[in-house]
Structure formats: C-alpha cells, structure tokens
Design a protein around this motif. Structure first.
Motif, PDB file in Angstrom:
ATOM      1  N   ARG A 274       0.827  -1.206   0.000  1.00  0.00           N
ATOM      2  CA  ARG A 274       0.000   0.000   0.000  1.00  0.00           C
ATOM      3  C   ARG A 274       0.862   1.257   0.000  1.00  0.00           C
ATOM      4  O   ARG A 274       0.574   2.225  -0.715  1.00  0.00           O
ATOM      5  CB  ARG A 274      -0.928   0.005   1.214  1.00  0.00           C
ATOM      6  N   ILE A 275       1.925   1.262   0.790  1.00  0.00           N
ATOM      7  CA  ILE A 275       2.810   2.433   0.835  1.00  0.00           C
ATOM      8  C   ILE A 275       3.412   2.702  -0.537  1.00  0.00           C
ATOM      9  O   ILE A 275       3.417   3.831  -1.033  1.00  0.00           O
ATOM     10  CB  ILE A 275       3.906   2.233   1.900  1.00  0.00           C
ATOM     11  N   ALA A 276       3.912   1.639  -1.189  1.00  0.00           N
ATOM     12  CA  ALA A 276       4.540   1.813  -2.499  1.00  0.00           C
ATOM     13  C   ALA A 276       3.537   2.260  -3.558  1.00  0.00           C
ATOM     14  O   ALA A 276       3.912   2.962  -4.507  1.00  0.00           O
ATOM     15  CB  ALA A 276       5.211   0.507  -2.925  1.00  0.00           C
ATOM     16  N   MET A 277       2.287   1.872  -3.404  1.00  0.00           N
ATOM     17  CA  MET A 277       1.250   2.285  -4.350  1.00  0.00           C
ATOM     18  C   MET A 277       0.789   3.718  -4.117  1.00  0.00           C
ATOM     19  O   MET A 277       0.216   4.336  -5.013  1.00  0.00           O
ATOM     20  CB  MET A 277       0.037   1.346  -4.234  1.00  0.00           C
ATOM     21  N   VAL A 298      11.635 -19.589   6.276  1.00  0.00           N
ATOM     22  CA  VAL A 298      10.407 -18.792   6.272  1.00  0.00           C
ATOM     23  C   VAL A 298      10.710 -17.298   6.376  1.00  0.00           C
ATOM     24  O   VAL A 298       9.987 -16.472   5.803  1.00  0.00           O
ATOM     25  CB  VAL A 298       9.433 -19.235   7.385  1.00  0.00           C
ATOM     26  N   THR A 299      11.746 -16.913   7.098  1.00  0.00           N
ATOM     27  CA  THR A 299      12.089 -15.498   7.218  1.00  0.00           C
ATOM     28  C   THR A 299      12.709 -14.986   5.925  1.00  0.00           C
ATOM     29  O   THR A 299      12.434 -13.850   5.499  1.00  0.00           O
ATOM     30  CB  THR A 299      13.041 -15.268   8.397  1.00  0.00           C
ATOM     31  N   ALA A 300      13.533 -15.794   5.288  1.00  0.00           N
ATOM     32  CA  ALA A 300      14.102 -15.407   3.997  1.00  0.00           C
ATOM     33  C   ALA A 300      13.003 -15.250   2.950  1.00  0.00           C
ATOM     34  O   ALA A 300      13.030 -14.318   2.138  1.00  0.00           O
ATOM     35  CB  ALA A 300      15.122 -16.440   3.539  1.00  0.00           C
ATOM     36  N   TYR A 301      12.021 -16.162   2.976  1.00  0.00           N
ATOM     37  CA  TYR A 301      10.882 -16.023   2.072  1.00  0.00           C
ATOM     38  C   TYR A 301      10.140 -14.718   2.334  1.00  0.00           C
ATOM     39  O   TYR A 301       9.733 -14.016   1.400  1.00  0.00           O
ATOM     40  CB  TYR A 301       9.911 -17.187   2.241  1.00  0.00           C
ATOM     41  N   LEU A 302       9.957 -14.392   3.598  1.00  0.00           N
ATOM     42  CA  LEU A 302       9.259 -13.156   3.934  1.00  0.00           C
ATOM     43  C   LEU A 302      10.029 -11.946   3.411  1.00  0.00           C
ATOM     44  O   LEU A 302       9.446 -11.042   2.798  1.00  0.00           O
ATOM     45  CB  LEU A 302       9.059 -13.050   5.446  1.00  0.00           C
ATOM     46  N   GLY A 303      11.341 -11.899   3.654  1.00  0.00           N
ATOM     47  CA  GLY A 303      12.132 -10.785   3.145  1.00  0.00           C
ATOM     48  C   GLY A 303      12.046 -10.668   1.637  1.00  0.00           C
ATOM     49  O   GLY A 303      11.905  -9.569   1.079  1.00  0.00           O
ATOM     50  N   ASN A 304      12.119 -11.806   0.949  1.00  0.00           N
ATOM     51  CA  ASN A 304      12.003 -11.839  -0.504  1.00  0.00           C
ATOM     52  C   ASN A 304      10.665 -11.261  -0.950  1.00  0.00           C
ATOM     53  O   ASN A 304      10.577 -10.446  -1.870  1.00  0.00           O
ATOM     54  CB  ASN A 304      12.161 -13.288  -0.969  1.00  0.00           C
ATOM     55  N   ARG A 305       9.588 -11.664  -0.268  1.00  0.00           N
ATOM     56  CA  ARG A 305       8.252 -11.207  -0.652  1.00  0.00           C
ATOM     57  C   ARG A 305       8.017  -9.740  -0.283  1.00  0.00           C
ATOM     58  O   ARG A 305       7.260  -9.052  -0.967  1.00  0.00           O
ATOM     59  CB  ARG A 305       7.199 -12.080   0.009  1.00  0.00           C
ATOM     60  N   VAL A 306       8.645  -9.262   0.786  1.00  0.00           N
ATOM     61  CA  VAL A 306       8.554  -7.833   1.082  1.00  0.00           C
ATOM     62  C   VAL A 306       9.119  -7.033  -0.095  1.00  0.00           C
ATOM     63  O   VAL A 306       8.521  -6.051  -0.554  1.00  0.00           O
ATOM     64  CB  VAL A 306       9.285  -7.483   2.388  1.00  0.00           C
ATOM     65  N   VAL A 307      10.272  -7.462  -0.592  1.00  0.00           N
ATOM     66  CA  VAL A 307      10.866  -6.781  -1.746  1.00  0.00           C
ATOM     67  C   VAL A 307       9.920  -6.828  -2.938  1.00  0.00           C
ATOM     68  O   VAL A 307       9.675  -5.805  -3.607  1.00  0.00           O
ATOM     69  CB  VAL A 307      12.226  -7.414  -2.102  1.00  0.00           C
ATOM     70  N   LEU A 308       9.353  -8.005  -3.219  1.00  0.00           N
ATOM     71  CA  LEU A 308       8.463  -8.136  -4.374  1.00  0.00           C
ATOM     72  C   LEU A 308       7.202  -7.290  -4.226  1.00  0.00           C
ATOM     73  O   LEU A 308       6.714  -6.709  -5.200  1.00  0.00           O
ATOM     74  CB  LEU A 308       8.091  -9.602  -4.587  1.00  0.00           C
ATOM     75  N   GLU A 309       6.643  -7.234  -3.022  1.00  0.00           N
ATOM     76  CA  GLU A 309       5.431  -6.431  -2.826  1.00  0.00           C
ATOM     77  C   GLU A 309       5.722  -4.947  -3.008  1.00  0.00           C
ATOM     78  O   GLU A 309       4.920  -4.210  -3.596  1.00  0.00           O
ATOM     79  CB  GLU A 309       4.833  -6.689  -1.444  1.00  0.00           C
ATOM     80  N   VAL A 310       6.876  -4.487  -2.508  1.00  0.00           N
ATOM     81  CA  VAL A 310       7.242  -3.088  -2.709  1.00  0.00           C
ATOM     82  C   VAL A 310       7.434  -2.806  -4.195  1.00  0.00           C
ATOM     83  O   VAL A 310       6.903  -1.818  -4.739  1.00  0.00           O
ATOM     84  CB  VAL A 310       8.513  -2.734  -1.924  1.00  0.00           C
TER      85      VAL A 310
END
Length: 336
Positions: A274-277, A298-310
């Motif tokens: 939402r912030i990036a949008m 699971v934490t590495a996946y989360l970090g990866n997905r944070v980048v992708l969502e941004v």
C-alpha cells in the motif's frame, strides 16, 4: 572494482534479474529500481548472521529464477515492468564499520541521484544510516520522510561504546538532518526498550511511533492512513525501512533480536504494498534476515516477498501515473 555477486556466496541475482556492474552505469541507468546487497552485521547487539541475508533473499524461492514475477492482485510484473537489475553486494568487510558504511552510502547515493530507486538487502539495521543518507543527498537534505517498520526504535545514543550499531541509526539520521524527526514514522514498536531517557529524546524530536498496542486498538489500516498523511506533509519522498522483526517471531524466527507479539506476515506485505502504491518511494531497505536462526527459510521467504510487494506497488504506481489501466488489489481475478 570487480562486481561482487554475493560477498559470501555465488554470483546469483535477485530471482534471476539481469546482473549489472556498479562501476558501469550504462548497465543499470535504464532501470527504475536496482537491487543492492549490504552484507553487514557488525552492528548486531545479540545474534549475528544477517550478513548472509542478501544471499538468502536473492535465492530463496520455489519458482524458476527467470527474472519474472507476475503479481496476481495488481496485474503487473514488477521485475520486468521496472527493468530491475542487481548490482550485487557492496564490499563491507567485517570489523571495518566506517569504511563499510561509507561504501554503501556512496553506492546508494549514486543510484538515487540517477532517479532510480535503490532496494537494499541487509544486513543489520546499522545500514539504514547510509541508506537514508544516500537517498537524502539525492532528493534533498531533510526532504525525505522515513516510514520504519520495526519492533525496536533504534534510537539509542551509544551502543556498546560506539555511535554505530543496529540500535543507533535513527538517532544518527535525525541528528545529521538527513531526515526530520517530525517526519520519522515508526510502526510496530513493542517490548521493553527503549528506556525512559531515549523515549524522552524521541519525544523532543516529535517522532511519531505507532506501537503494537495502538495498532491492535485502532487497526493497521487506520494507522497507515495517519502514517501516509504525515509522511507526505512538507516532504518530497519516502524512504521505507523494514526490519523483519516487526513480524511476530513465530512467523519470522530468523532474526537477531526477536520480540514476541508483532505483525503477521500478511499485514506487513499488505502494508508495504500500500505504501509503495500510494506515495513516491525513493529508497527501500529490508534488514535483519539472519539465515542461521531461520526455520525452513520462512524469514528469507518473507524478506524476498517484502521486496516483491514493494516493487509491485512501485510498478502499479508507475502504470497509474502514466495514465494506463491499473488493476485494484480488491478487484476479482477473472479468467476468461
């Protein structure tokens, strides 16, 4: 200087995007966003290991590393639409904090001055100091607000006798003037630190901290409404800094200073998207992913997905700002 793919591993890029050479701007000047690795954990105060975070966030995925990631909800492919490339890691030798931070600031500043969004993979939160400073040198001193997701305020004056550590960068940023205290917004704070003296300093700077207790009471959407309005009040752009320990350690165990009772993974992903949008994001870092303490990645996946969502939010905003059709996240996914 030779390009460093991963300081502690093979030369692999973020999900297979093209590599670029930081010393050859022609290889990255056409991108709208670039990946920069910051494999530094010399500022940790408890559990180290996040020097391996950039490599983990680049490599952790069950899909092909083909440089493509179509986003179901937004109808964009952020890696393709933004022309994302990976500059590799900045050389940040253990034990040489000031040299490491200076090298990172120089790289981030060069990218930001070219009008490109640097996306920095940490590393511990010490790197927020050069990351935000580098962006502020490009956008304008004091003209960049900060939205900071974290369990901890990171506003200590001294950490183990040093001005630099993952508990001090936000104080250094405000003291330097790179960003304003009254446009420094923290989301997810909880636990038993900082102590009253540091809280008093934060109050003197007019920092705005949305603690987990407020998020639970008011709801994350209402908190984001306030955060976004404040971030763009008399500032030109936003730096988004995400410490994965903002998420409950039951969902993100691979981090150095876990604090129970945080956001869910879903809440964080929705929030950063939402912030990036919504606002002009001029820089991003994702920090404190520590693979040695992770469980099933699971934490590495989360970090990866944070980048992708941004990145997906940035690609969606770019499309909307160009007057092109943009799919709303709430639109039903229809197959015809």
């Amino acid at each position: 200087m030779t390009r460093i793919g991963n300081l502690y591993g093979p030369d692999a890029t973020f999900l297979g995007v093209p590599p670029a050479d930081p010393d050859e701007p022609a290889t990255w000047s056409d991108a709208s966003a670039v990946i920069i690795g910051a494999p530094f954990d010399g500022g940790t105060s408890h559990r180290s290991g996040c020097r391996f975070g950039p490599q983990a966030m680049r490599l952790t995925d069950y899909l092909p590393h083909d440089g493509r990631r179509p986003h179901l909800a937004l109808g964009v492919d952020p890696l393709v639409d933004l022309g994302v490339v990976d500059l590799g890691d900045v050389e940040m030798p253990s034990g040489e904090t000031e040299r490491s931070l200076a090298a990172l600031e120089a790289q981030v500043s060069e990218v930001a001055r070219a009008g490109i969004v640097p996306v920095i993979l940490g590393g511990d939160h010490t790197i927020a100091l050069p990351d935000v400073t580098g962006v502020a040198r490009a956008v304008g001193w004091g003209r960049v607000s900060v939205i900071h997701f974290d369990a901890h305020a990171d506003t200590a004056d001294i950490q183990m006798g040093s001005l630099h550590g993952h508990g001090t960068p936000m104080r250094r940023l405000i003291e330097s003037g790179a960003c304003r205290g009254d446009r420094f917004i923290q989301i997810g704070l909880r636990g038993y630190w900082p102590e009253p003296e540091t809280l008093a300093w934060m109050a003197d700077q007019n920092m705005r901290s949305f603690e987990m207790t407020e998020i639970v009471t008011r709801g994350l959407e209402a908190v984001l409404d306030d955060a976004l309005a404040l971030a763009m009040d008399d500032c030109d752009a936003v730096f988004l800094s995400v410490d994965v320990d903002v998420v409950d350690p039951g969902l993100a165990p691979g981090t150095g200073t876990p604090e129970p009772g945080g956001l869910t993974s879903r809440q964080l992903l929705d929030a950063v998207r939402r912030i990036a949008m919504s606002v002009p994001v001029a820089g991003v870092d994702v920090v404190e992913v520590s693979p040695p303490y992770d469980s099933a990645e699971v934490t590495a996946y989360l970090g990866n997905r944070v980048v992708l969502e941004v990145l997906s939010g940035l690609a969606w905003k770019k499309r909307r700002d160009a007057g092109e059709p943009a799919r709303e996240p709430s639109d039903p996914l229809l197959h015809r």
